[in-house]
Motif scaffolding. Structure first.
Motif: not given
Ligand SMILES: Nc1ncnc2c1ncn2[C@@H]1O[C@H](COP(=O)(O)OP(=O)(O)O)[C@@H](O)[C@H]1O
Ligand SMILES: [Mg+2]
Length: 296
Positions: A179-183, A205-212
């Protein structure tokens, strides 16, 4: 006459975008988060003090602050790699107590397994999430395709450049569909040109993948370029100084970096992160004492 500081001035379309963002469901919530560490002598030191904020679905949030203010600690708490001393962290309203497949993580140091091929590295997270080998193989190849490294499936990490390794690390973190990508400073070790490429790549990637995305950086330009909002922390103990809504449209472009709203936001971050700059003139007196010629 608009009396707002320049970094807060927005077009009606942008204001509208932020209003819509706020209405999206809250994915992650930090409520009065406190973290303390033991000092050598047995006393405790409060590193994070009552940190509260909400992250909405599909937001891109950066966390910035001076070195040692607790950015990594905060992200490790959200990842479930550290335990809280107070407050709550909720992911989809469920308290975070340990690492989980809903949270993908990418660190600054290249953390690919050197003894596994690129394909196997991406399969690893999928197999941990319970996928059988054939499914993991199929999905990992799809991810390599998405990141444009399908030709490198059988290479080992040491055979790839730093930027390519971080792309694999991003694919590995995203493959189990968190659900969340922590970087945590994921591009900190890259040269300036590769870093810019990776920033654009991540936005794509963020635009095309359903990710926060929750993104720690100490690079102010990087924070402004990537984020919807920026959490500026102060140190000792780490507290939220200000939460800034970045007054720029998406998609971001390199030309925006020179624009007035970008530079005004960057200046504001600089004031927040380096408040001592204003007093630095006094330090230069020392240089004046050695009698430098000011007329050169
Ligand atoms: N495991 C630990 N034990 C003791 N102190 C720690 C530990 N981890 C971090 N710290 C301290 O907490 C503070 C915040 O660290 P960190 O979160 O790494 O800061 P940042 O990422 O903002 O540079 C630092 O002073 C650091 O020394
Ligand atoms: Mg850190």
């Amino acid at each position: 006459m608009d009396t707002l500081p320049e970094y807060k001035r927005m077009t009606p379309a942008l204001r509208d975008r932020f209003e819509r963002l706020k209405k999206r469901p809250v994915i992650l919530e930090c409520r009065d988060v406190v973290k303390e560490f033991q000092n050598g002598g047995g006393s405790t030191r409060r590193v994070l003090d009552k940190i509260s904020f909400e992250v909405h679905n599909r937001e891109f949030i950066s966390i910035i602050g001076p070195s040692g203010c607790g950015k990594s600690t905060l992200i490790r708490l959200i990842a479930g790699l550290e335990t809280l001393n107070g407050g709550d962290i909720l992911l989809d309203k469920v308290p975070v107590t340990k690492p989980g497949a809903e949270r993908g993580m990418v660190f600054q140091k290249y953390t690919l397994f050197p003894w596994l091929s690129v394909l196997r590295n991406v399969m690893f997270g999928l197999e941990c999430a319970g996928k059988d080998r054939d499914t993991a193989d199929y999905m990992a190849r799809q991810w390599l395709d998405i990141i444009g490294l399908e030709k490198y499936a059988n290479y080992y990490p040491c055979q790839l450049s730093g930027g390519m390794q971080q792309r694999v690390a991003i694919a590995r973190a995203l493959a189990p569909q968190p659900r969340v990508l922590l970087m945590d400073e994921p591009f900190g070790a890259l040269d300036a040109q590769t870093r810019t490429q990776m920033q654009n790549y991540l936005l794509e990637v963020w635009k095309n993948v359903d990710i926060t995305i929750l993104f720690v950086t100490h690079d102010l330009d990087e924070a402004v370029y990537l984020s919807d909002r920026i959490l500026a922390l102060r140190a000792n103990p780490g507290k939220i100084n200000e939460i800034i809504e970045v007054p720029l449209e998406h998609p971001r472009t390199q030309e925006m970096i020179l624009s007035a709203p970008f530079q005004a936001t960057r200046r504001r971050l600089d004031e927040l992160i380096n408040p001592h700059r204003a007093t630095m003139k006094n330090e230069f007196k020392i240089i004046n004492m050695v009698g430098a010629d000011h007329n050169f």
